[in-house]
Scaffold this active site. Structure first.
Site, PDB file in Angstrom:
ATOM      1  N   HIS A  25       0.842  -1.203   0.000  1.00  0.00           N
ATOM      2  CA  HIS A  25       0.000   0.000   0.000  1.00  0.00           C
ATOM      3  C   HIS A  25       0.879   1.257   0.000  1.00  0.00           C
ATOM      4  O   HIS A  25       0.619   2.205  -0.738  1.00  0.00           O
ATOM      5  CB  HIS A  25      -0.880   0.058   1.258  1.00  0.00           C
ATOM      6  CG  HIS A  25      -1.917  -1.019   1.372  1.00  0.00           C
ATOM      7  ND1 HIS A  25      -2.076  -1.782   2.501  1.00  0.00           N
ATOM      8  CD2 HIS A  25      -2.872  -1.446   0.496  1.00  0.00           C
ATOM      9  CE1 HIS A  25      -3.085  -2.628   2.332  1.00  0.00           C
ATOM     10  NE2 HIS A  25      -3.573  -2.453   1.114  1.00  0.00           N
ATOM     11  N   LYS A  49     -16.136  -8.030   9.931  1.00  0.00           N
ATOM     12  CA  LYS A  49     -16.846  -8.167  11.217  1.00  0.00           C
ATOM     13  C   LYS A  49     -15.876  -8.059  12.384  1.00  0.00           C
ATOM     14  O   LYS A  49     -16.155  -7.429  13.381  1.00  0.00           O
ATOM     15  CB  LYS A  49     -17.590  -9.502  11.251  1.00  0.00           C
ATOM     16  CG  LYS A  49     -18.841  -9.462  10.405  1.00  0.00           C
ATOM     17  CD  LYS A  49     -19.912 -10.417  10.934  1.00  0.00           C
ATOM     18  CE  LYS A  49     -21.158 -10.345  10.078  1.00  0.00           C
ATOM     19  NZ  LYS A  49     -21.026 -11.145   8.835  1.00  0.00           N
ATOM     20  N   ARG A  98      -1.654  -6.344  -8.268  1.00  0.00           N
ATOM     21  CA  ARG A  98      -0.464  -7.137  -7.946  1.00  0.00           C
ATOM     22  C   ARG A  98      -0.260  -8.257  -8.947  1.00  0.00           C
ATOM     23  O   ARG A  98       0.849  -8.543  -9.352  1.00  0.00           O
ATOM     24  CB  ARG A  98      -0.604  -7.744  -6.542  1.00  0.00           C
ATOM     25  CG  ARG A  98      -0.577  -6.718  -5.433  1.00  0.00           C
ATOM     26  CD  ARG A  98      -1.101  -7.282  -4.153  1.00  0.00           C
ATOM     27  NE  ARG A  98      -2.492  -7.697  -4.314  1.00  0.00           N
ATOM     28  CZ  ARG A  98      -3.279  -8.104  -3.331  1.00  0.00           C
ATOM     29  NH1 ARG A  98      -2.796  -8.202  -2.115  1.00  0.00           N
ATOM     30  NH2 ARG A  98      -4.526  -8.438  -3.553  1.00  0.00           N
ATOM     31  N   SER A 136      -2.913  -7.854   3.185  1.00  0.00           N
ATOM     32  CA  SER A 136      -3.174  -7.639   4.617  1.00  0.00           C
ATOM     33  C   SER A 136      -3.570  -8.964   5.277  1.00  0.00           C
ATOM     34  O   SER A 136      -3.162  -9.258   6.393  1.00  0.00           O
ATOM     35  CB  SER A 136      -4.300  -6.623   4.800  1.00  0.00           C
ATOM     36  OG  SER A 136      -3.958  -5.399   4.225  1.00  0.00           O
TER      37      SER A 136
END
Ligand code: PNS
Length: 171
Positions: A25, A49, A98, A136
């Site tokens: 990022h 969540k 990517r 991530s």
């Protein structure tokens, strides 16, 4: 051909979940900061969540990492991305590509966003090769299993992840 005066002050939005911000990022944000007058890193609220970091924490982390870059701003959004882009008078959405596997999802989003807001362009940028396998999700998995994430996330992120680990937060 009619003479074309490119508008000054181009703003771009770089949207994402950023749970957490990775060096991939960071690479894309720095590339965009060279292309656009202002880049707004836009954190999607309530993207998962059970996120590792709250949106406030993710925003604080990104602000800390880019504190020396006056044209990099951080904001949060929910609802439609195009509405958020309109709010910032952005002319582009920046997304990182990517690998080919990213393409289908990104292509669908770009065309849906163009349908919703035809004047807003999506600009794809490739990160440096060493970040093409980073995500991530993988960072969280590797870290939670005791793997080393040094060099894959900014040191600020590593510190915050260690704090979470010490506090016994599991993900
Ligand atoms: O980090 P991510 O999960 O790849 O980011 C995805 C994001 C935030 C770009 C995407 O989920 C999004 O734009 N959400 C906003 C909702 C929206 O506008 N949907 C309709 C257009 S596709």
């Amino acid at each position: 051909m009619t003479p074309f005066e490119p508008p000054a002050g181009r703003v771009a939005i770089f949207p994402g979940s950023f749970d957490p911000l990775t060096n991939g990022h960071v690479d894309i944000i720095l590339r965009s900061a060279h292309l656009f007058e202002r880049i707004v890193v836009s954190v999607l609220l309530n993207s998962e969540k059970k996120p590792l970091f709250s949106s406030e924490e993710r925003i604080a982390i990104i602000r800390e990492v880019f504190r020396e870059y006056p044209n990099v701003e951080v904001d949060a959004f929910d609802g439609l991305l195009v509405a958020h882009a309109r709010h910032h008078r952005a002319s582009a959405i920046v997304r990182g590509l990517r690998a080919v596997s990213d393409f289908e999802y990104e292509f669908q989003m770009a065309l849906m966003n163009r349908h919703l807001e035809p004047t807003l362009e999506t600009v794809f940028m490739m990160p440096a090769e060493q970040y093409t396998y980073l995500s991530s999700r993988l960072i969280k998995e590797v870290f939670s299993l005791g793997g080393d994430v040094r060099g894959l996330v900014p040191s600020v992120v590593e510190t915050w992840m260690k704090k979470k680990q010490d506090a016994g937060v599991k993900r």
